[in-house]
Design a protein around this motif. Structure first.
Motif, PDB file in Angstrom:
ATOM      1  N   SER A  54       0.815  -1.219   0.000  1.00 13.95           N
ATOM      2  CA  SER A  54       0.000   0.000   0.000  1.00 13.95           C
ATOM      3  C   SER A  54       0.844   1.264   0.000  1.00 13.95           C
ATOM      4  O   SER A  54       0.328   2.354  -0.236  1.00 13.95           O
ATOM      5  CB  SER A  54      -0.928   0.019   1.210  1.00 13.95           C
ATOM      6  OG  SER A  54      -0.187   0.204   2.409  1.00 13.95           O
ATOM      7  N   GLN A 150       0.193  -2.548 -14.302  1.00 12.11           N
ATOM      8  CA  GLN A 150      -0.857  -1.671 -13.795  1.00 12.11           C
ATOM      9  C   GLN A 150      -2.248  -2.316 -13.901  1.00 12.11           C
ATOM     10  O   GLN A 150      -3.120  -1.834 -14.625  1.00 12.11           O
ATOM     11  CB  GLN A 150      -0.825  -0.332 -14.543  1.00 12.11           C
ATOM     12  CG  GLN A 150       0.478   0.406 -14.351  1.00 12.11           C
ATOM     13  CD  GLN A 150       0.522   1.756 -15.052  1.00 12.11           C
ATOM     14  OE1 GLN A 150      -0.332   2.070 -15.878  1.00 12.11           O
ATOM     15  NE2 GLN A 150       1.519   2.554 -14.721  1.00 12.11           N
ATOM     16  N   LYS A 152      -6.073  -3.383 -13.287  1.00  9.83           N
ATOM     17  CA  LYS A 152      -7.224  -2.562 -12.914  1.00  9.83           C
ATOM     18  C   LYS A 152      -8.244  -3.320 -12.080  1.00  9.83           C
ATOM     19  O   LYS A 152      -8.952  -2.722 -11.276  1.00  9.83           O
ATOM     20  CB  LYS A 152      -7.903  -2.026 -14.187  1.00  9.83           C
ATOM     21  CG  LYS A 152      -6.997  -1.177 -15.071  1.00  9.83           C
ATOM     22  CD  LYS A 152      -6.482   0.036 -14.336  1.00  9.83           C
ATOM     23  CE  LYS A 152      -5.594   0.889 -15.240  1.00  9.83           C
ATOM     24  NZ  LYS A 152      -4.975   2.020 -14.471  1.00  9.83           N
ATOM     25  N   THR A 171      -6.534  -1.297  -2.977  1.00  8.38           N
ATOM     26  CA  THR A 171      -7.398  -0.130  -3.148  1.00  8.38           C
ATOM     27  C   THR A 171      -6.580   1.154  -3.069  1.00  8.38           C
ATOM     28  O   THR A 171      -6.803   2.097  -3.834  1.00  8.38           O
ATOM     29  CB  THR A 171      -8.513  -0.135  -2.078  1.00  8.38           C
ATOM     30  OG1 THR A 171      -9.284  -1.328  -2.213  1.00  8.38           O
ATOM     31  CG2 THR A 171      -9.424   1.065  -2.244  1.00  8.38           C
ATOM     32  N   HIS A 172      -5.601   1.178  -2.156  1.00  5.90           N
ATOM     33  CA  HIS A 172      -4.683   2.328  -2.072  1.00  5.90           C
ATOM     34  C   HIS A 172      -3.914   2.516  -3.377  1.00  5.90           C
ATOM     35  O   HIS A 172      -3.534   3.646  -3.715  1.00  5.90           O
ATOM     36  CB  HIS A 172      -3.684   2.128  -0.922  1.00  5.90           C
ATOM     37  CG  HIS A 172      -4.166   2.582   0.412  1.00  5.90           C
ATOM     38  ND1 HIS A 172      -4.284   3.895   0.779  1.00  5.90           N
ATOM     39  CD2 HIS A 172      -4.576   1.874   1.500  1.00  5.90           C
ATOM     40  CE1 HIS A 172      -4.723   4.003   2.014  1.00  5.90           C
ATOM     41  NE2 HIS A 172      -4.918   2.777   2.480  1.00  5.90           N
ATOM     42  N   ARG A 173      -3.686   1.437  -4.099  1.00  5.10           N
ATOM     43  CA  ARG A 173      -2.938   1.497  -5.365  1.00  5.10           C
ATOM     44  C   ARG A 173      -3.880   1.666  -6.566  1.00  5.10           C
ATOM     45  O   ARG A 173      -3.491   1.432  -7.703  1.00  5.10           O
ATOM     46  CB  ARG A 173      -2.100   0.228  -5.525  1.00  5.10           C
ATOM     47  CG  ARG A 173      -1.036   0.014  -4.448  1.00  5.10           C
ATOM     48  CD  ARG A 173       0.126   0.978  -4.530  1.00  5.10           C
ATOM     49  NE  ARG A 173       0.951   0.726  -5.690  1.00  5.10           N
ATOM     50  CZ  ARG A 173       2.030  -0.056  -5.694  1.00  5.10           C
ATOM     51  NH1 ARG A 173       2.384  -0.693  -4.586  1.00  5.10           N
ATOM     52  NH2 ARG A 173       2.745  -0.213  -6.783  1.00  5.10           N
ATOM     53  N   ASP A 174      -5.108   2.090  -6.311  1.00  4.46           N
ATOM     54  CA  ASP A 174      -6.095   2.377  -7.365  1.00  4.46           C
ATOM     55  C   ASP A 174      -6.463   1.149  -8.184  1.00  4.46           C
ATOM     56  O   ASP A 174      -6.694   1.240  -9.398  1.00  4.46           O
ATOM     57  CB  ASP A 174      -5.594   3.498  -8.287  1.00  4.46           C
ATOM     58  CG  ASP A 174      -5.424   4.822  -7.548  1.00  4.46           C
ATOM     59  OD1 ASP A 174      -6.281   5.129  -6.699  1.00  4.46           O
ATOM     60  OD2 ASP A 174      -4.434   5.526  -7.814  1.00  4.46           O
ATOM     61  N   ALA A 176      -9.292  -1.863  -8.466  1.00  5.32           N
ATOM     62  CA  ALA A 176     -10.614  -2.288  -8.014  1.00  5.32           C
ATOM     63  C   ALA A 176     -10.526  -3.727  -7.518  1.00  5.32           C
ATOM     64  O   ALA A 176      -9.988  -4.595  -8.210  1.00  5.32           O
ATOM     65  CB  ALA A 176     -11.627  -2.178  -9.152  1.00  5.32           C
TER      66      ALA A 176
END
Length: 266
Positions: A54, A150, A152, A171-174, A176
């Motif tokens: 995170s 990256q 998603k 979630t901290h790393r964007d 879902a």
């Protein structure tokens, strides 16, 4: 082949092994202590790995309770990236490999602190996007995928402590996150009335929670991974399997140790 003589040989460099070594040194300033570990990260807070993912722990090196230099100050000899392969309790020897090198350790006393290994699932279609989280090597693999690919959409199979911590971290790393739990509530080790608000908090922070969802298979598709038994047809580009651990006792079993039905050493 190298032959190493030592008074106290410890297999495993996590908390149990390091604690044993430090206590032995406290009791005897002259005893020779040797630690064999399979990686090069002794005395790290493995439980803190989700917080390195995170970035709440900004550098993974901060997970170290003590550095190697700190530990060597206690006159402890380390053999890192060394894999113990067999114990001969009659001869008081342990055979090991380090790369292409074979090593035999002769000991007066032996302490085995090999801990646990992740439980396996009967999964097929395993690819680069499917991970476990138990070692620093696992952390580096996950971090590499997060940076290079990256992802998603992430699926986490297992809603115990690590699964929930990793749901927060991703979630901290964007990313879902969809969290899959085979039981009726997350954190099956606590009472339902305590688990329900945790479930609610996950949902409020954007995590999809699927309970009573027993994942039996992961299949790879042209667009990612699908979970069979996961109660959704969504496709994921990142999958984390954290369904618990089992005792890592094979060395002791093969050396004649008595174990329980789940392979815990008696």
């Amino acid at each position: 082949m190298a032959n190493i003589q030592t008074d106290l040989l410890i297999i495993g460099g996590s908390d149990a092994g390091i604690s044993a070594a430090l206590r032995a040194r406290e009791l005897n300033k002259d005893i020779q202590i040797t630690i064999v570990l399979a990686d090069e990260f002794p005395n790290l807070s493995i439980c803190g790995i989700p917080y390195a993912v995170s970035k709440e722990v900004p550098a993974w090196q901060n997970l170290a309770h003590r550095t190697v230099k700190d530990l060597e100050a206690y006159q402890i000899d380390f053999y890192m990236n060394t894999w113990a392969t067999a114990i001969n309790p009659t001869a008081h020897t342990v055979t090991a490999t380090r790369g292409e090198e074979a090593i035999t350790f002769a000991y007066q006393h032996l302490m085995v602190g090999t801990g646990a290994v992740p439980k396996e699932l009967p999964l097929t279609g395993v690819g680069d996007g499917i991970h476990v989280l138990h070692t620093m090597g696992d952390f580096f693999d996950i971090e590499a995928q997060l940076v290079q690919h990256q992802p998603k959409q992430a699926a986490i199979i297992g809603a115990g402590y690590v699964g929930i911590e990793m749901a927060e971290a991703l979630t901290h790393r964007d990313v879902a996150v969809s969290l899959f739990q085979r039981g009726s509530e997350v954190l099956s080790t606590i009472d339902a009335d305590l688990a329900t608000p945790i479930n609610d908090a996950l949902t409020q922070n954007g995590v999809q929670v699927f309970t009573n969802a027993t994942v039996t298979e992961i299949t790879q598709t042209p667009t990612g991974y699908r979970l069979i038994g996961g109660a959704t047809n969504e496709t994921f580009d990142f999958v984390l399997v954290v369904v618990g651990v089992r005792p890592n006792s094979i060395l002791l079993e093969e050396a004649g140790a008595e174990v329980t039905t789940n392979h815990a050493v008696i």
